[in-house]
Design an enzyme around this catalytic site. Sequence first.
Site, PDB file in Angstrom:
ATOM      1  N   ARG A   1       2.990   2.032  10.572  1.00 27.62           N
ATOM      2  CA  ARG A   1       2.390   2.247   9.247  1.00 27.62           C
ATOM      3  C   ARG A   1       3.420   1.885   8.189  1.00 27.62           C
ATOM      4  O   ARG A   1       4.477   2.510   8.114  1.00 27.62           O
ATOM      5  CB  ARG A   1       1.930   3.699   9.091  1.00 27.62           C
ATOM      6  CG  ARG A   1       1.101   3.936   7.828  1.00 27.62           C
ATOM      7  CD  ARG A   1       0.599   5.369   7.758  1.00 27.62           C
ATOM      8  NE  ARG A   1      -0.337   5.670   8.804  1.00 27.62           N
ATOM      9  CZ  ARG A   1      -1.649   5.431   8.746  1.00 27.62           C
ATOM     10  NH1 ARG A   1      -2.164   4.883   7.674  1.00 27.62           N
ATOM     11  NH2 ARG A   1      -2.430   5.757   9.754  1.00 27.62           N
TER      12      ARG A   1
ATOM     13  N   ARG B   1       0.841  -1.195   0.000  1.00 28.16           N
ATOM     14  CA  ARG B   1       0.000   0.000   0.000  1.00 28.16           C
ATOM     15  C   ARG B   1       0.876   1.244   0.000  1.00 28.16           C
ATOM     16  O   ARG B   1       1.757   1.392   0.842  1.00 28.16           O
ATOM     17  CB  ARG B   1      -0.923   0.004   1.235  1.00 28.16           C
ATOM     18  CG  ARG B   1      -1.839  -1.209   1.273  1.00 28.16           C
ATOM     19  CD  ARG B   1      -2.785  -1.187   2.454  1.00 28.16           C
ATOM     20  NE  ARG B   1      -3.565  -2.422   2.501  1.00 28.16           N
ATOM     21  CZ  ARG B   1      -4.461  -2.699   3.432  1.00 28.16           C
ATOM     22  NH1 ARG B   1      -4.710  -1.809   4.398  1.00 28.16           N
ATOM     23  NH2 ARG B   1      -5.120  -3.842   3.411  1.00 28.16           N
TER      24      ARG B   1
ATOM     25  N   GLU C   1      -5.334  -1.087  15.329  1.00 31.57           N
ATOM     26  CA  GLU C   1      -6.196  -1.950  14.526  1.00 31.57           C
ATOM     27  C   GLU C   1      -5.378  -3.107  13.944  1.00 31.57           C
ATOM     28  O   GLU C   1      -4.359  -2.892  13.285  1.00 31.57           O
ATOM     29  CB  GLU C   1      -6.831  -1.153  13.389  1.00 31.57           C
ATOM     30  CG  GLU C   1      -7.688  -1.980  12.452  1.00 31.57           C
ATOM     31  CD  GLU C   1      -7.899  -1.320  11.114  1.00 31.57           C
ATOM     32  OE1 GLU C   1      -7.976  -2.052  10.105  1.00 31.57           O
ATOM     33  OE2 GLU C   1      -7.972  -0.075  11.063  1.00 31.57           O
TER      34      GLU C   1
END
Length: 427
Positions: free
Chosen positions: A280, A265, A352
């Site tokens: 991230r 991503r 998450e």
Amino acid sequence: MLDLKRIREDPDVVRSRLAVRGKSEVLELVDRLLALDEERRAAIAEVDGLRAQRNEASQQVGKLKQAGRADEAEALIREMRELGERMGATEARRSAVEESVRGLLLQIPNLPAPDVPPGGEEDNVVVREWGETPRYTFEPRPHWELGEELGILDLARGAKVAGSGFPLFVGLGARIERGLISLMMDLHAREHGYTELWPPFVVNEQAALGTGHLPKFGDDMYRVPEDGLYLVPTAEVPVTNLHAGEVLDGGALPIAYVAYTPCFRREAGAHGKDTRGLLRLHQFDKVELVRFERPERGEAALEELTGHAETVLQRLGLRYRVVLLAGGDLGFSNAKTYDLEVWAPGVGKWLEVSSCSLYTDYQARRANIRYRPAPGAKPEFVYTLNGSGLALPRTLIALLETYQQADGSIRIPEPLAGYLGTDRIGR
């Protein structure tokens, strides 16, 4: 995508459900879609009327010729040519309008389920919590300090060969990644009954359209333009599209798959957010659960799938909570989503590690995945669901930070220790 017939017949219901997402531009798309649909239907009616006139004129031409009235027949033939030209122009306009209608349908997100609360991230609802907050006689440290000190995480060398956001795991760090993947795959395949897959790690444009990643999230995907392919952002994309264009046997439902893939991503628009350590990343590992269900089983299947993802966290002994996402925080294709958030004591955050989602028939319409409810029955669209079971980076963060010891070592919980061949990293 949404059912155009439903939008046409229940526009107020569609608008009210989409309003839960809190994005006025979406409602404007619905208005534009309805206007184009009216134009499309008017063009169809016009073509049908012109065709009827041409057919009638054609019959008259034959009669006039038989009656020896050649001049009148020739006049009708000229009129038929004009009708044909008008039909061609109207057909071209209809085709262009239909293309615009499809383009708008691809831009309109799924309808939130009736129990999805309105509002943004601050309106998400904690449904339940599991586990106890870990307590320490020392100040817990973040995973990037622990990982580099123990020699299992080398972010600098990962960045040297690929750039920031591409981590390098070393020694027992690499073995933990492999062990977690094996633990999750074995649990879901052997105990939860999912069929194990090892799918392609690239997909074509149609597959990305089918799951709703295109055109909305094209900027977040890594492309291989020479081959018209994309690196997978999640196993959801290749696995959901395995049945694209198919009519499934209703007796074979539910179909449940589990697959591991690396995920890629670009995280466009997320620059500067959570840049430390593994918080991230541009590349990470994930085990994904994908299900194909009858519509009447959708809600129950979501609860079941979420429970399967929770089991991983329970086996690892990690504190977590289940969060029902509000409309403004809901994914583009999602009708309802539960996030699993694990507690990471070193960074002091809920992270998450899974989004478990019901898509109703939204993805199935885009990818044309149907099932036959009974032998000989008319095919209907299936419901699709998926969820991470789990994503590894933040699971690993919570694992390292939760089980850190005062001497800097990491205790490994028993279910994972068997895959590593040790119950401790470090001293």
